[in-house]
Design a protein around this motif. Structure first.
Motif, PDB file in Angstrom:
ATOM      1  N   LEU A  80      42.555 -40.752  44.598  1.00 32.70           N
ATOM      2  CA  LEU A  80      42.995 -39.517  43.930  1.00 32.70           C
ATOM      3  C   LEU A  80      41.906 -38.445  44.036  1.00 32.70           C
ATOM      4  CD1 LEU A  80      45.045 -37.973  42.132  1.00 32.70           C
ATOM      5  CD2 LEU A  80      43.877 -38.968  40.140  1.00 32.70           C
ATOM      6  N   HIS A  81      40.659 -38.847  43.846  1.00 29.17           N
ATOM      7  CA  HIS A  81      39.532 -37.914  43.938  1.00 29.17           C
ATOM      8  C   HIS A  81      39.477 -37.271  45.328  1.00 29.17           C
ATOM      9  CE1 HIS A  81      34.971 -37.254  42.880  1.00 29.17           C
ATOM     10  NE2 HIS A  81      35.596 -36.148  43.202  1.00 29.17           N
ATOM     11  N   ARG A  82      39.602 -38.097  46.368  1.00 29.36           N
ATOM     12  CA  ARG A  82      39.536 -37.584  47.745  1.00 29.36           C
ATOM     13  C   ARG A  82      40.661 -36.596  48.032  1.00 29.36           C
ATOM     14  NH1 ARG A  82      38.445 -43.229  50.794  1.00 29.36           N
ATOM     15  NH2 ARG A  82      36.221 -43.317  50.325  1.00 29.36           N
ATOM     16  N   GLN A  83      41.876 -36.979  47.652  1.00 29.79           N
ATOM     17  CA  GLN A  83      43.026 -36.129  48.025  1.00 29.79           C
ATOM     18  C   GLN A  83      43.056 -34.858  47.172  1.00 29.79           C
ATOM     19  OE1 GLN A  83      44.340 -37.011  50.754  1.00 29.79           O
ATOM     20  NE2 GLN A  83      43.531 -39.102  50.766  1.00 29.79           N
ATOM     21  N   ALA A  84      42.833 -34.986  45.868  1.00 26.93           N
ATOM     22  CA  ALA A  84      42.840 -33.790  45.010  1.00 26.93           C
ATOM     23  C   ALA A  84      41.657 -32.892  45.359  1.00 26.93           C
ATOM     24  CB  ALA A  84      42.795 -34.198  43.536  1.00 26.93           C
ATOM     25  N   GLY A  85      40.529 -33.500  45.706  1.00 26.33           N
ATOM     26  CA  GLY A  85      39.357 -32.731  46.115  1.00 26.33           C
ATOM     27  C   GLY A  85      39.618 -31.985  47.419  1.00 26.33           C
TER      28      GLY A  85
END
Ligand SMILES: [Fe+2]
Length: 208
Positions: A80-85
């Motif tokens: 989630l961090h990678r994609q939202a980032g």
């Protein structure tokens, strides 16, 4: 809701790609059309991946990108961090660009200039420092001008798709190779020089 450069920070699921206020060929010759198309498509992939993650997560569906990123950090949710980032960083970067006009600094306010002088000694020093930090950064990430919680202006970098949380970002430069390699090859410095010609200084001044 149409996702525009004015409202993207409020957007929630389902995320859509940003409606830019310039054409993908309008940043020539500073960023070439092919790079912009590839880059915009890459952003679309991040959006698709993010929507896929959230589709089955009702608890995340009313969150904007910063809420999602804080959630991801607090819960160590790496994907989630990678994609939202990836979505946040590209929305930020693309929404503060503008077509090339031939004038490097246009639309900047005297107040903004005074803040740059107070923090860095002047525009020349600021740009040199920003370039130096960008060139010394190893790997993939972003260079930022941010305002920290003490109201100080700082130039920082984030790695991969990390986002500068807990501060106010003012300016973002994507220094992943995909942002410049087709045109500038390994010469990150010529890409940084070109970047100054297509910053939306009106927006920059507002944020500052
Ligand atoms: Fe990028």
């Amino acid at each position: 809701m149409e996702n525009t450069i004015q409202n993207w920070e409020q957007m929630t699921y389902p995320f859509t790609n940003l409606t830019l206020n310039y054409n993908l060929n309008a940043l020539e010759p500073y960023i070439d059309t092919r790079t912009m198309h590839e880059h915009y498509d890459l952003l679309a992939d991040y959006i698709k991946n993010l929507n896929q993650i959230i589709a089955t997560r009702i608890d995340l569906q009313n969150m904007n990108l910063i809420d999602l990123l804080n959630y991801a950090v607090n819960n160590q949710d790496i994907d989630l961090h990678r994609q939202a980032g990836g979505v946040y960083n590209h929305f930020f970067f693309f929404s503060e660009l503008r077509p090339a006009t031939g004038q490097i600094i246009i639309g900047i306010t005297p107040q903004a200039t005074n803040k740059i002088i107070a923090a860095f000694g002047g525009w020349k020093n600021f740009k040199e420092k920003f370039a130096e930090v960008s060139l010394n950064f190893f790997g993939s990430g972003y260079t930022w001008l941010i305002k920290n919680n003490k109201n100080e202006l700082k130039i920082i970098t984030t790695t991969n798709q990390e986002v500068p949380l807990g501060c106010t970002p003012i300016l973002c430069l994507d220094i992943w190779e995909h942002a410049y390699y087709l045109q500038h090859l390994k010469k990150r410095h010529t890409y940084i020089d070109a970047f100054w010609n297509i910053v939306d200084w009106v927006k920059f001044s507002e944020k500052l």
